[in-house]
Design an enzyme around this catalytic site. Structure first.
Site, PDB file in Angstrom:
ATOM      1  N   GLN A   1      -4.615  -1.516   9.699  1.00 18.14           N
ATOM      2  CA  GLN A   1      -4.346  -2.800   9.211  1.00 18.14           C
ATOM      3  C   GLN A   1      -5.006  -4.139   9.598  1.00 18.14           C
ATOM      4  O   GLN A   1      -4.526  -4.088  10.938  1.00 18.14           O
ATOM      5  CB  GLN A   1      -2.794  -3.193   8.487  1.00 18.14           C
ATOM      6  CG  GLN A   1      -2.474  -4.393   7.944  1.00 18.14           C
ATOM      7  CD  GLN A   1      -2.975  -4.310   6.626  1.00 18.14           C
ATOM      8  OE1 GLN A   1      -3.089  -3.647   5.738  1.00 18.14           O
ATOM      9  NE2 GLN A   1      -3.669  -5.680   6.212  1.00 18.14           N
TER      10      GLN A   1
ATOM     11  N   ASP B   1     -10.916   3.025   4.125  1.00 10.68           N
ATOM     12  CA  ASP B   1     -11.315   1.482   4.004  1.00 10.68           C
ATOM     13  C   ASP B   1     -12.907   1.307   3.896  1.00 10.68           C
ATOM     14  O   ASP B   1     -13.039   0.373   3.517  1.00 10.68           O
ATOM     15  CB  ASP B   1     -10.672   0.645   5.115  1.00 10.68           C
ATOM     16  CG  ASP B   1      -9.483  -0.197   4.588  1.00 10.68           C
ATOM     17  OD1 ASP B   1      -9.235  -0.249   3.527  1.00 10.68           O
ATOM     18  OD2 ASP B   1      -8.697  -0.688   5.554  1.00 10.68           O
TER      19      ASP B   1
ATOM     20  N   LYS C   1       0.925  -1.324   0.018  1.00 12.74           N
ATOM     21  CA  LYS C   1       0.152  -0.034   0.011  1.00 12.74           C
ATOM     22  C   LYS C   1       0.974   1.173  -0.030  1.00 12.74           C
ATOM     23  O   LYS C   1       0.642   2.117  -0.689  1.00 12.74           O
ATOM     24  CB  LYS C   1      -0.762   0.104   1.146  1.00 12.74           C
ATOM     25  CG  LYS C   1      -1.989  -1.084   1.061  1.00 12.74           C
ATOM     26  CD  LYS C   1      -2.916  -1.262   2.441  1.00 12.74           C
ATOM     27  CE  LYS C   1      -3.902  -2.611   2.024  1.00 12.74           C
ATOM     28  NZ  LYS C   1      -4.437  -2.901   3.314  1.00 12.74           N
TER      29      LYS C   1
END
Ligand code: NAD
Length: 292
Positions: A97, A120, A53
């Site tokens: 994460q 997200d 990422k």
């Protein structure tokens, strides 16, 4: 033979567009999109995802800040870190994460992220937004699937869609996003009796179960569009999806490969959400001060 949808090629052309959007934003408003990525603990797979990422951000000009914390971090400390990022004007997206260590309250952590920076799309506000059509950010994997369908001009309206897998991060938001595009959607999961009786009806079949070889040709309607979200590592090291690619390719009209289908689109949509957040930030009017 099905047309193979090349997710890697689409991801790469979108990323070129994003690089231009980032430099235009910097020129026009003096803003560089910023993404904070929080990694807790030593999980090797998570570390690889975070590295990918961060690299993807750098390649399009997004400033990424990687924040690593010890496994022993408390929920409160993590929430405090997120709150400091919420008020940082140079950060437009915050990503935690997953998975988090067991002792951390994941819900409390995800809810601490400002919905305006929740790139997200896991905050309850954004999840609820999917239901009523007011989402700030769509979750990256199902968003990537929608972009793949769009790129091939595959109509969704009025189509029978079957989503196999009902997780909060893939299956459920996928179903909601396609329902918002006026598809008729069925969601199947591990407790579904006779999966094939559902999948055989699908004009568009999206599979996100994490079970290699789950979907075989007999379960697929001739001419169906088959999107394989699954990523499974076999004992011989090969990465495969949930669909018998060779067999189903002979029956479907379109199919995504694994790797090289949905996977590259997920990180690409993270970039899209971060840039969109920074662009939105520049459009917000300055706060009006109260007259004295
Ligand atoms: P998950 O384990 O949270 O959920 C799996 C879902 O599939 C559950 O709803 C479960 O009931 C259902 N399921 C399991 N076995 C089934 C069966 N035999 N028949 C029908 N349904 C079944 O997983 P997830 O996070 O949603 O991920 C699903 C898959 O997608 C995994 O392989 C994961 O690695 C992959 N994934 C890929 C990307 C990507 O970028 N391509 C992103 C996220 C997840």
């Amino acid at each position: 033979m099905a047309k193979v949808i090349d997710g890697a090629a689409l991801a790469s052309s979108l990323r070129q567009e994003y690089a231009q959007r980032v430099s235009a934003l910097t020129r026009r408003a003096g803003i560089r999109p910023g993404l904070a990525v929080i990694l807790v603990g030593e999980d090797a797979a998570s570390a690889v995802y975070v590295r990918n990422k961060v690299r993807a951000c750098e390649a399009v000009g997004i400033r990424s800040v990687r924040l690593t914390r010890e496994t022993s971090i408390s929920t409160g400390e993590l929430v405090a870190l997120i709150e400091s990022l919420n008020s940082d004007p140079e950060i437009h997206g915050i990503l935690v994460q997953l998975p988090l260590p067991k002792h951390v309250d994941m819900t409390a952590v995800l809810e601490a992220i400002s919905p305006e920076k929740d790139v997200d799309g896991f905050h309850l506000y954004n999840v609820g937004g999917l239901v009523v059509g007011k989402t700030v950010f769509s979750p990256c994997t199902p968003y990537g699937v929608c972009k793949l369908l769009e790129s091939e001009h595959i109509p969704v309206e009025g189509q029978n869609v079957v989503v196999v897998g009902a997780s909060n991060i893939v299956g459920k938001p996928m179903a909601l996003m396609l329902m918002a595009k006026d598809a008729t959607v069925a969601i199947c999961h591990a407790k579904t009796r006779d999966l094939a009786q559902f999948t055989i009806l699908a004009d568009i079949l999206v599979v996100a179960a994490g079970v290699p070889g789950l979907i075989v040709p007999q379960m697929v309607k001739t001419g169906a569009v088959v999107i394989d979200v699954g990523i499974n590592r076999l004992s011989d090291g090969r990465i495969v999806g949930d669909v018998d690619f060779e067999g189903v390719s002979k029956k479907a009209s379109y199919i995504t490969p694994v790797p090289g289908g949905v996977g590259p689109m997920t990180v690409t949509m993270l970039l899209e959400n971060t840039i969109a957040s920074a662009e939105r930030h520049t459009r917000q009017p300055a706060p009006v001060s109260e007259p004295a």
